[in-house]
Design an enzyme around this catalytic site. Structure first.
Site, PDB file in Angstrom:
ATOM      1  N   GLU A  48     -19.235 -14.532 -38.652  1.00  0.00           N
ATOM      2  CA  GLU A  48     -18.386 -15.666 -38.279  1.00  0.00           C
ATOM      3  C   GLU A  48     -17.118 -15.633 -39.111  1.00  0.00           C
ATOM      4  O   GLU A  48     -17.145 -15.299 -40.300  1.00  0.00           O
ATOM      5  CB  GLU A  48     -19.089 -17.000 -38.488  1.00  0.00           C
ATOM      6  CG  GLU A  48     -18.172 -18.180 -38.157  1.00  0.00           C
ATOM      7  CD  GLU A  48     -18.877 -19.521 -38.059  1.00  0.00           C
ATOM      8  OE1 GLU A  48     -18.292 -20.450 -37.486  1.00  0.00           O
ATOM      9  OE2 GLU A  48     -20.015 -19.629 -38.558  1.00  0.00           O
ATOM     10  N   CYS A  55     -19.485 -22.056 -35.593  1.00  0.00           N
ATOM     11  CA  CYS A  55     -18.587 -23.184 -35.351  1.00  0.00           C
ATOM     12  C   CYS A  55     -17.163 -22.721 -35.082  1.00  0.00           C
ATOM     13  O   CYS A  55     -16.374 -23.470 -34.508  1.00  0.00           O
ATOM     14  CB  CYS A  55     -18.624 -24.142 -36.536  1.00  0.00           C
ATOM     15  SG  CYS A  55     -20.233 -24.887 -36.816  1.00  0.00           S
ATOM     16  N   ASN A 115     -22.603 -22.731 -29.020  1.00  0.00           N
ATOM     17  CA  ASN A 115     -23.143 -22.657 -30.376  1.00  0.00           C
ATOM     18  C   ASN A 115     -23.509 -24.055 -30.838  1.00  0.00           C
ATOM     19  O   ASN A 115     -22.678 -24.964 -30.807  1.00  0.00           O
ATOM     20  CB  ASN A 115     -22.112 -22.075 -31.342  1.00  0.00           C
ATOM     21  CG  ASN A 115     -22.563 -22.192 -32.790  1.00  0.00           C
ATOM     22  OD1 ASN A 115     -23.478 -21.500 -33.224  1.00  0.00           O
ATOM     23  ND2 ASN A 115     -21.949 -23.104 -33.545  1.00  0.00           N
ATOM     24  N   GLU A 116     -24.765 -24.224 -31.241  1.00  0.00           N
ATOM     25  CA  GLU A 116     -25.248 -25.502 -31.777  1.00  0.00           C
ATOM     26  C   GLU A 116     -24.895 -26.659 -30.843  1.00  0.00           C
ATOM     27  O   GLU A 116     -24.495 -27.737 -31.273  1.00  0.00           O
ATOM     28  CB  GLU A 116     -24.696 -25.748 -33.186  1.00  0.00           C
ATOM     29  CG  GLU A 116     -25.249 -24.751 -34.202  1.00  0.00           C
ATOM     30  CD  GLU A 116     -24.816 -25.025 -35.630  1.00  0.00           C
ATOM     31  OE1 GLU A 116     -23.883 -25.838 -35.831  1.00  0.00           O
ATOM     32  OE2 GLU A 116     -25.383 -24.420 -36.550  1.00  0.00           O
TER      33      GLU A 116
END
Length: 814
Positions: free
Chosen positions: A34, A254, A377-378
């Protein structure tokens, strides 16, 4: 399987090599990359210049004036003559008196992240201070070559001098650029260093008066990893390659979502000429150049021999996720779905296709064989369910062989379309990770496969990534390998950290411009990844029983995307009051961890909509106490988070009332839930809450009704997994000792003849579980190779305290 024996007996690990079990997934151990902590720009992306396109801020970040020998000049950001439409800002140098020289300098990656609450003016003050205190610059190494490229224009045609030099002016390499004109022109130059410095800088200067404009000033070491242009930093990539990752998940995290969709990642803006990539600010506090883009990620995966796993934005940011939790429908921009389809075509399509042609133009006509795509994502909740169905239908209709990975957020996962693989994220304490080693032993073998997309020990005394954390992660990983028929992939997170730009702790690899080291957790990843067997072997562990860990520590109040207030907080033990807070004036004595907290008229109120807002108070040594309070929800998605038994403010032992979008109550020990029951919290109503701790037992009452009665689990000493490698015929045995004492153990190898030769063992341990690596002691906690003498199928071995051992045993079947 784990059995208990009397404490006087040695432990025994029995391995049945005659009854091979499941095939271990070749993608079990991977890497999650990331763009966080300067992992990409300033990290593996080998670009040495910060703010090369002058788009980072409203001031020339990382650039400074050089005025020697009476030179007079000024520099400014200028948009009157843009290089192109996507990068409209250039640097304007106005030389009124050249003196010995006048120009500009760049010291490389400097500064600190811009935090969400910082204004640009506040960040600039912090940034200037950080730069003034910096002791680093460009890392220049004698004998190495560096490739410079830049765009320049000057109506006066002033030639430019280019030097790599130290901050006090010692020249390390030099060259020049001539032929400038009124229009933009690209120049390239090779610079060979004659000396070394870790505090180098690039200086571009002139000896003539006039106006010079610069843009896309780029400097790369010639020796990038695999020698690729626009390439990657070799030492960091070699460390990642040592992990033998079966896959790489990219580019986030994120980073993919953004706080809002305006700062979300868009892969189409990360391909083509780097001068045409606009870049963007993102949630981790700095600007991504997008120089490390879609093509570079795919090429990196191919060079690593790893499967690419691309994460697409499903039209949800953190802001949209918050709306999803409270069931607010957010219409999707159709571009996000089209981006996902086009990404597959870019990676895999024929050169005659629109996006496949662009891949071929970049230098890779053959497909990259992207076979895995993660949708978001999430993300979770009803809006994500809609998005997952939309993406699933469209992708499967065009690319049925692409495997789709779904987010799991809390216990939320889509139910309206098939689930092939689910992405689970797990951060917690050493105790949590050790106890989770059996999590998938009884997992439904007919359910979706599992990807542990992000995991790490982050609390409970993990430091900056110490031995204690690494040992617990290794214990957890033995369970993943044992259950690799359902756990198909796993990746530690985060991977990389420049300490000056830290947004997360801990991280696997720490680096500066000139140095790098791996944490103990990194070494565990290498040990497991480089020693992945082909087939699992069943084993049984018999070991002394350990006592239960008592619950003790501070208390805390919290909310999750909810506004609430609390009063009458009281902690008592054996009739004595340990703590009482009336909040008559302020929250003095409490530590604010996150959120917006204020006290008034005997009530403390949390008013932000942030996830996981909390305050804590008390003594980590508190035990066997009763916590009583009143709480009222004001508005928001969920209910209350009442913490207890906290060794520090980062730990999570709490009663989650009205969790999972206000659908249930449950005890949570670092993300693991016990006795989840249906329930909700009403807005505007005061609730009486009572929590009693006694030894390892916790009891919880809501309005006088007992809701939970839980005994904390024991933590075992030994964890193990075994398998065979078909190519070498070796048996690989991984043993983790998570206790503070050495454990004498008998390894009993069934179904094999006498081993042929000595075994190799790789042992990770140190004098204290708190031991860490650092730039001063980069290998303090690192694996040491040993030889184990073998005389038969029973091996006597003592496993050190707080250790991870990997043994490679040459055997022949009976």
């Amino acid at each position: 399987m784990i059995a208990r024996v009397a404490s006087a007996e040695p432990a025994r690990i029995t391995i049945n090599a005659g009854s091979p079990g499941i095939t271990v997934s070749p993608t079990l151990y991977g890497a999650f990359f990331e763009e966080i902590n300067r992992a990409g720009d300033g990290g593996i992306y080998a670009e040495m210049i910060q703010n090369r396109s002058f788009e980072d801020a409203d001031f020339p970040v990382s650039w400074s004036l050089v005025k020697d020998g009476g030179g007079e000049a000024a520099m400014s950001l200028d948009q009157t003559k843009p290089l192109n439409g996507v990068n409209p800002t250039c640097l304007k140098l106005e030389v009124t008196k050249p003196g010995e020289r006048a120009g500009v300098a760049n010291d490389g990656i400097q500064g600190i992240p811009k935090r969400p609450r910082d204004t640009w003016a506040q960040w600039r003050v912090k940034w200037d201070k950080a730069v003034a205190e910096s002791t680093t610059g460009l890392n220049i190494v004698a004998g190495k070559e560096y490739d410079l490229s830049l765009y320049a224009s000057s109506a006066g045609g002033a030639p430019l001098d280019v030097t790599l030099e130290t901050r006090d002016g010692v020249v390390l390499a030099k060259g020049g650029v001539s032929g400038l004109g009124a229009d933009w022109k690209k120049f390239t130059l090779s610079l060979k260093a004659t000396a070394s410095s870790t505090r180098g800088r690039l200086v571009i200067s002139t000896k003539q008066p006039g106006v010079v404009r610069l843009d896309m000033v780029s400097l790369f070491p010639r020796d990038t990893w695999k020698g690729r242009p626009n390439g990657l930093r070799a030492d960091l990539m070699e460390m990642i390659a040592a992990m033998k990752p079966g896959f790489v998940r990219f580019p986030g995290g994120c980073f993919v979502e953004g706080d809002t969709l305006a700062d979300a990642a868009r892969w189409k803006e990360s391909i083509g000429d780097i001068a045409e990539r606009p870049g963007h600010w993102h949630r981790w506090g700095y600007r991504s150049t997008e120089g490390l883009g879609m093509f570079e990620y795919l090429q990196m995966c191919e060079d690593l021999g790893a499967e690419p796993l691309f994460v697409v934005n499903c039209g949800m940011s953190h802001e949209e996720q918050a709306k999803s939790n409270i069931r607010v429908s957010v219409p999707i921009d159709p571009r996000y779905l089209q981006d996902a389809l086009d990404a597959i075509e870019y990676a895999n399509g024929p050169v005659t296709s629109q996006w496949g042609a662009l891949r071929a133009k970049a230098g890779h006509p053959a497909p990259f064989n992207l076979r895995m795509l993660e949708i978001g994502n999430e993300n979770g909740g009803p809006v994500y369910d809609e998005r997952y169905a939309l993406f699933y239908d469209a992708i499967k209709a065009k690319y049925p062989d692409v495997q789709l990975i779904s987010c799991v957020w809390g216990t939320n996962m889509p139910k309206n379309r098939p689930l092939e693989v689910i992405d689970v994220h797990d951060y917690g304490t050493p105790e949590n990770f050790c106890n989770s080693s059996t999590r998938y032993d009884n997992y439904d073998r007919n359910g979706p496969k599992v990807y542990l997309g992000e995991y790490a020990v982050t609390r409970g005394g993990s430091g900056k990534g110490n031995l204690r954390a690494a040992v617990a992660e290794a214990a957890f990983m033995t369970g993943l390998e044992r259950n690799s028929d359902v756990v198909r992939m796993a990746s530690y997170a985060p991977l990389l950290l420049d300490p000056a730009w830290q947004s997360w702790n801990p991280d696997a690899i720490h680096f500066t411009r000139s140095e790098a080291f791996g944490t103990p957790s990194y070494h565990v990843q290498v040990m497991f990844g480089a020693n992945r067997p082909d087939v699992n072997l069943p084993l049984q562990i018999q070991q002394p029983e350990r006592g239960r860990i008592p619950i003790q520590g501070m208390i805390g109040l919290g909310t999750w995307q909810t506004q609430a207030e609390f009063k009458d907080i009281k902690v008592t033990k054996d009739g004595a009051t340990l703590f009482h807070s009336d909040f008559s004036k302020d929250i003095s004595g409490w530590k604010r961890v996150s959120g917006a907290w204020q006290a008034e008229d005997g009530v403390v109120r949390q008013t932000s909509s942030d996830s996981d807002s909390s305050i804590v108070v008390g003594d980590p040594a508190w035990s066997d106490y009763t916590l009583e309070l009143k709480a009222r929800k004001l508005s928001g998605a969920e209910g209350f988070l009442i913490s207890f038994g906290l060794p520090d403010e980062r730990a999570r032992a709490r009663w989650n009332l009205g969790g999972l979008a206000n659908n249930g109550h449950g005890l949570e020990f670092d993300g693991l839930s016990d006795q989840r029951v249906p329930g909700s919290i009403e807005t505007g109503r005061w609730y009486d809450i009572r929590i009693e701790l006694k030894g390892s037992t916790v009891k919880c009452w809501l309005d006088g009704k007992l809701i939970h009665d839980v005994v904390r689990k024991r933590v075992a000493a030994l964890y193990a997994v075994a398998g065979t490698v078909q190519k070498t015929g070796e048996m690989i045995v991984k043993v983790v000792n998570a206790s503070k004492d050495p454990v004498e153990t008998v390894l009993d190898l069934k179904g094999v003849s006498l081993p042929v030769g000595d075994a190799r063992a790789f042992v990770l341990t140190s004098g204290s579980p708190d031991d860490e690596n650092s730039f001063l002691a980069p290998t303090k906690v690192s694996p040491k190779q040993e030889t184990i003498r073998i005389s038969g199928p029973q091996i006597q071995q003592t496993f050190p305290a707080n250790s991870v051992t990997v043994m490679r045993i040459p055997v022949a079947k009976e």
